[in-house]
Design an enzyme around this catalytic site. Structure first.
Site, PDB file in Angstrom:
ATOM      1  N   HIS A 297      16.448   9.938   0.468  1.00  0.00           N
ATOM      2  CA  HIS A 297      15.322   9.096   0.048  1.00  0.00           C
ATOM      3  C   HIS A 297      14.782   9.699  -1.255  1.00  0.00           C
ATOM      4  CE1 HIS A 297      11.167   7.579   0.147  1.00  0.00           C
ATOM      5  NE2 HIS A 297      11.596   6.639   0.970  1.00  0.00           N
TER       6      HIS A 297
ATOM      7  N   ASP B 272      14.573  16.721   5.880  1.00  0.00           N
ATOM      8  CA  ASP B 272      13.659  15.574   5.852  1.00  0.00           C
ATOM      9  C   ASP B 272      13.875  14.811   7.164  1.00  0.00           C
ATOM     10  OD1 ASP B 272      12.583  13.043   5.632  1.00  0.00           O
ATOM     11  OD2 ASP B 272      13.434  12.610   3.659  1.00  0.00           O
TER      12      ASP B 272
ATOM     13  N   GLN C  72      13.060   9.997   9.414  1.00  0.00           N
ATOM     14  CA  GLN C  72      13.695   8.939  10.215  1.00  0.00           C
ATOM     15  C   GLN C  72      14.296   9.479  11.512  1.00  0.00           C
ATOM     16  OE1 GLN C  72      13.431   5.797   9.628  1.00  0.00           O
ATOM     17  NE2 GLN C  72      12.732   5.798   7.511  1.00  0.00           N
TER      18      GLN C  72
ATOM     19  N   LYS D 233       5.684   6.773  11.137  1.00  0.00           N
ATOM     20  CA  LYS D 233       7.017   6.301  11.539  1.00  0.00           C
ATOM     21  C   LYS D 233       7.296   6.638  13.001  1.00  0.00           C
ATOM     22  CE  LYS D 233       9.066   6.780   6.910  1.00  0.00           C
ATOM     23  NZ  LYS D 233       9.126   5.393   6.459  1.00  0.00           N
TER      24      LYS D 233
ATOM     25  N   CYS E 217      14.093   2.817  -1.502  1.00  0.00           N
ATOM     26  CA  CYS E 217      13.847   4.133  -2.126  1.00  0.00           C
ATOM     27  C   CYS E 217      15.074   5.030  -2.027  1.00  0.00           C
ATOM     28  CB  CYS E 217      12.628   4.839  -1.534  1.00  0.00           C
ATOM     29  SG  CYS E 217      11.121   3.916  -1.735  1.00  0.00           S
TER      30      CYS E 217
HETATM   31  N1  C6P Z   1      10.909   5.534   4.147  1.00  0.00           N
HETATM   32  C1  C6P Z   1      11.458   3.195   4.467  1.00  0.00           C
HETATM   33  O1  C6P Z   1      11.169   1.999   4.544  1.00  0.00           O
HETATM   34  P1  C6P Z   1       6.380   8.754   3.605  1.00  0.00           P
HETATM   35  O2  C6P Z   1       6.242   7.566   2.717  1.00  0.00           O
HETATM   36  O3  C6P Z   1       5.921  10.012   2.936  1.00  0.00           O
HETATM   37  O4  C6P Z   1       5.800   8.546   4.957  1.00  0.00           O
HETATM   38  O5  C6P Z   1       7.957   8.909   3.897  1.00  0.00           O
HETATM   39  C2  C6P Z   1       8.858   9.042   2.832  1.00  0.00           C
HETATM   40  C3  C6P Z   1      10.257   9.073   3.356  1.00  0.00           C
HETATM   41  C4  C6P Z   1      10.979  10.251   3.259  1.00  0.00           C
HETATM   42  N2  C6P Z   1      12.210  10.353   3.770  1.00  0.00           N
HETATM   43  C5  C6P Z   1      12.797   9.328   4.396  1.00  0.00           C
HETATM   44  C6  C6P Z   1      14.164   9.518   4.983  1.00  0.00           C
HETATM   45  C7  C6P Z   1      12.122   8.111   4.522  1.00  0.00           C
HETATM   46  O6  C6P Z   1      12.703   7.101   5.148  1.00  0.00           O
HETATM   47  C8  C6P Z   1      10.831   7.964   3.965  1.00  0.00           C
HETATM   48  C9  C6P Z   1      10.105   6.647   4.011  1.00  0.00           C
HETATM   49  C10 C6P Z   1      10.352   4.196   4.229  1.00  0.00           C
HETATM   50  O7  C6P Z   1      12.605   3.591   4.600  1.00  0.00           O
HETATM   51  C11 C6P Z   1       9.544   3.816   3.036  1.00  0.00           C
HETATM   52  S1  C6P Z   1      10.475   3.829   1.531  1.00  0.00           S
END
Ligand code: C6P
Length: 406
Positions: free
Chosen positions: A123, A200, A203, A226, A364
């Protein structure tokens, strides 16, 4: 599932919404999950009964709020199997957790000529902070490639690890491909060279049991929103020995011991990395989200989503012209796809008119789109409250709109 799907769905008030006259079919869970009533109640309770700033006041509300905030830290520690609450830092989310490490660890360890290794399926939140850190230090980003199926090429990793490598940063689960990466194996490979690893977990945590000691990683990052929790709160797990050596990320209240104009001494872990007033209500609601997940059962969550995933793949494969992007053998309940030559945005817009919420675009992860030479995908992602009937609704809707887009 121990409770019926109906009983479980009743805990999520938003699922009763109708969209353009259709019952909402919410399949955008990788972007954010919906919240059970218990999480909404926890937020409401904080603001109606407990609102006060933590760690500072001697009064009743402040000490109660502090007690509950610190109890959630312990709850999170247990949830991910960390050794100590010193290793649990509350942030605003995964993005801030990664930026914290990139900035602080970067200043502490990264020098000109050094290298950071990421994967090609990260991401942007696990790419850009490293680019910023590399730019500042004169270091270079190196990239683990992945196959057409969407599986990381671990065979390429040894050649990327050398005496210049300062850190490996890799996603546990790809938000676009659903691939579950072998993070324990990657960590073991990096540790052979004495290189720390950041995972990370944005997910992963809502879909499987995560134990940071089993993985062996040095940092693990995730977001509350999430995993059935509120927006605005996340977690950074960091191995205590490493956190102890890292300089603060932000300066301000709570992260200090003593301040004079000549010199400031910093607070102990984990407070050293929590400058300013945190989002106390959100942390308490995150605790309620962990309760929800543990009461539902992490195995139950994983099994239900796997069942939906296999059923959906089986049905989607029979739609003419539908191509699934990301076919790794080990994946979570994320399905990215293209429908013929239709633009993902058009597919998403028409699905929305039928009440079906999916995400469209590059999610992203532009390097993944470049890898496949596509502008984006349509992404359906499942959570514990989704049903087989909702998968059927998605498939029926796609069959209905496909001729309109041909
Ligand atoms: N992915 C998606 O629709 P935040 O925004 O900080 O809570 O998470 C960022 C982020 C970091 N790593 C991974 C693997 C992610 O999937 C995400 C967020 C969302 O897939 C928004 S782009």
């Amino acid at each position: 599932m121990t409770q019926s799907n109906d009983t479980l769905r009743q805990q999520f008030p938003i699922l009763n919404t109708t969209v353009y006259g259709h019952p909402l079919v919410y399949l955008d869970n990788a972007a954010t999950t919906q919240k059970p009533q218990s999480v909404i109640d926890a937020l409401c309770q904080y603001y109606t009964q407990l609102n006060s700033n933590i760690h500072r006041g001697t009064h009743y509300l402040a000490s109660k709020a502090t007690e509950q905030y610190e109890a959630v830290r312990e709850r999170v520690r247990r949830f991910i199997g960390a050794r100590s609450t010193h290793e649990i830092i509350f942030t605003r989310g995964t993005t801030e957790s990664i930026n914290l490490v990139a900035s602080s660890f970067g200043r502490y360890r990264l020098r000109e000529g050094d290298e950071i290794v990421v994967s090609a399926m990260e991401h942007h939140s696990n790419i850009v902070p490293w680019q910023l850190a590399c730019e500042q230090a004169g270091a270079t980003l190196r990239v683990i490639p992945f196959s057409e199926e969407g599986v990381l090429d671990l065979g390429a990793l040894p050649a990327l690890l050398n005496e210049h490598t300062r850190l490996v940063a890799v996603g546990h689960v790809s938000n676009t491909l659903g691939t579950i990466n072998p993070v324990a194996e990657i960590t073991a490979m990096a540790h052979c060279h004495g290189i720390p690893v950041l995972v990370d977990g944005a997910q992963a945590v809502a879909h499987m049991a995560v134990d940071v000691q089993e993985i062996g990683c040095d940092f693990y990052c995730f977001s509350g929103h999430k995993m059935y929790g509120p927006m605005g709160v996340g977690v950074l797990y960091g191995r205590e020995e490493l956190l102890e050596q890292m300089p603060p990320y932000q300066g301000g209240g709570e992260m200090i011991k003593d301040v004079t104009f000549e010199r400031t001494t910093y607070n102990d872990l984990p407070f050293r990395f929590e400058a300013g007033t945190p989002s106390v209500g959100d942390v308490l609601a995150l605790g309620a989200a962990l309760d929800f997940m543990e009461q539902t059962g992490l195995d139950t969550l994983a099994q239900h989503e796997e069942h939906l995933l296999h059923y959906a793949i089986e049905r989607l494969q029979h739609i003419d012209g539908l191509r699934i992007i990301g076919q790794a053998p080990h994946k979570t309940s994320v399905i990215s796809f293209l429908l013929g030559n239709a633009h993902p945005y058009d597919v998403g817009t028409l699905l929305d008119k039928l009440g079906i919420a999916v995400r469209t675009g590059h999610h992203c992860t532009q390097p993944i789109m470049d890898h496949y030479g596509i502008p984006g995908t349509v992404r359906a992602s499942f959570a514990i409250y989704n049903t087989i009937a909702e998968v059927d609704a998605l498939v029926d809707a796609l069959q209905r709109i496909a001729p309109m887009l041909a």
